[in-house]
Design an enzyme around this catalytic site. Structure first.
Site, short mmCIF file in Angstrom:
data_model
loop_
_atom_site.label_atom_id
_atom_site.label_comp_id
_atom_site.label_asym_id
_atom_site.label_seq_id
_atom_site.Cartn_x
_atom_site.Cartn_y
_atom_site.Cartn_z
N ASP A 213 -1.41 10.86 -5.30
CA ASP A 213 -2.01 11.95 -6.06
C ASP A 213 -2.83 12.92 -5.22
OD1 ASP A 213 -4.18 10.06 -5.52
OD2 ASP A 213 -5.35 11.29 -6.91
N ASP B 255 -3.82 5.73 6.19
CA ASP B 255 -4.33 6.96 6.76
C ASP B 255 -5.22 6.57 7.94
OD1 ASP B 255 -5.44 9.40 7.32
OD2 ASP B 255 -6.17 9.81 5.33
N GLU C 54 0.83 -1.20 0.00
CA GLU C 54 0.00 0.00 0.00
C GLU C 54 0.86 1.25 0.00
OE1 GLU C 54 -3.91 1.15 1.39
OE2 GLU C 54 -3.39 -0.09 3.11
P1 IMP Z 1 -7.32 4.88 4.57
O1 IMP Z 1 -8.36 3.88 4.13
O2 IMP Z 1 -7.91 6.00 5.35
O3 IMP Z 1 -6.14 4.25 5.28
O4 IMP Z 1 -6.81 5.60 3.27
C1 IMP Z 1 -5.88 5.04 2.50
C2 IMP Z 1 -5.89 5.60 1.10
O5 IMP Z 1 -6.27 6.99 1.05
C3 IMP Z 1 -4.49 5.55 0.59
O6 IMP Z 1 -4.21 4.29 0.01
C4 IMP Z 1 -4.48 6.69 -0.38
O7 IMP Z 1 -4.95 6.25 -1.63
C5 IMP Z 1 -5.43 7.71 0.18
N1 IMP Z 1 -4.70 8.74 0.97
C6 IMP Z 1 -4.72 8.90 2.31
N2 IMP Z 1 -3.92 9.92 2.68
C7 IMP Z 1 -3.38 10.38 1.53
C8 IMP Z 1 -2.43 11.44 1.25
O8 IMP Z 1 -1.92 12.15 2.13
N3 IMP Z 1 -2.11 11.62 -0.05
C9 IMP Z 1 -2.63 10.87 -1.07
N4 IMP Z 1 -3.50 9.86 -0.85
C10 IMP Z 1 -3.88 9.64 0.45
MG MG Z 2 -5.69 6.95 -3.45
#
Ligand code: IMP
Ligand code: MG
Length: 177
Positions: free
Chosen positions: A160, A104, A100
């Protein structure tokens, strides 16, 4: 180059990324000595990281891709993550490493790990280039993490903002959005 009002600040240089990716590969090689791995790469953001990591690994690896996108993130926190490509994967009895870009909230990782576990791999671990504070909250223990960063929004090295900046070789903080 920034195209709107936003600006970019270099957070992690290509040189530091390369050193860290090499170190992660050495750890993975030590953990899977000569064991064939199946890298499951989460599109789109992890494509650059996965390409560099795969080429650093001595352990032989096959590469599969899945796509994940969050549904109405921010407005409906309990809304799920939409996965595609996971259903057709034959992972039974294989050693799987999910690759990954960034953890986040950890929701994407947790959803993916649950979906892949149903495919009965011999083992399942997660490797993320970046991790933000609070990610996972114990749900997805990431076995391998490149860098722990602050709650900034970052772009570059595959990641992105509105589909832009994936082509930058370093990781940048996006400011002014
Ligand atoms: P999560 O499900 O909240 O862990 O989000 C994960 C996904 O959100 C990542 O795989 C990214 O595609 C996107 N994402 C989260 N934070 C960022 C960031 O700071 N920059 C770009 N994409 C992000
Ligand atoms: Mg993304």
């Amino acid at each position: 180059m920034p195209q709107g009002s936003e600006q970019l600040e270099l957070l992690i240089s290509p040189r530091r990324i390369a050193a860290r990716v090499a170190a992660l590969a050495r750890r993975i090689d030590a953990d899977y000595p000569g064991v064939p791995l199946c890298l499951v790469v989460v599109l789109k953001g992890a494509f650059v990281f996965a390409a560099d990591l795969a080429r650093r690994l001595a352990t032989p690896a096959t590469i599969e891709f899945v796509a994940a996108s969050s549904y109405a993130r921010g407005t409906r926190p309990s809304a799920g993550v939409v996965l595609s490509g996971a259903d057709g994967l034959d992972l039974a009895g294989r050693h799987v490493l999910v690759v990954e870009d960034i953890l986040d909230t950890g929701q994407t990782g947790a959803t993916l790990v649950a979906a892949l576990r149903r495919r009965e791999p011999a083992s399942l671990a997660l490797c993320a280039l970046l991790r933000k504070p609070g990610a996972g909250a114990g749900e997805v223990p990431a076995a391998y993490v490149g860098f722990d960063i602050r709650r900034d929004f970052v772009v570059g090295y595959g990641m992105d903002y509105a589909q832009r900046y994936r082509d930058l070789p370093g990781i940048h903080r996006l400011v002014g959005v």
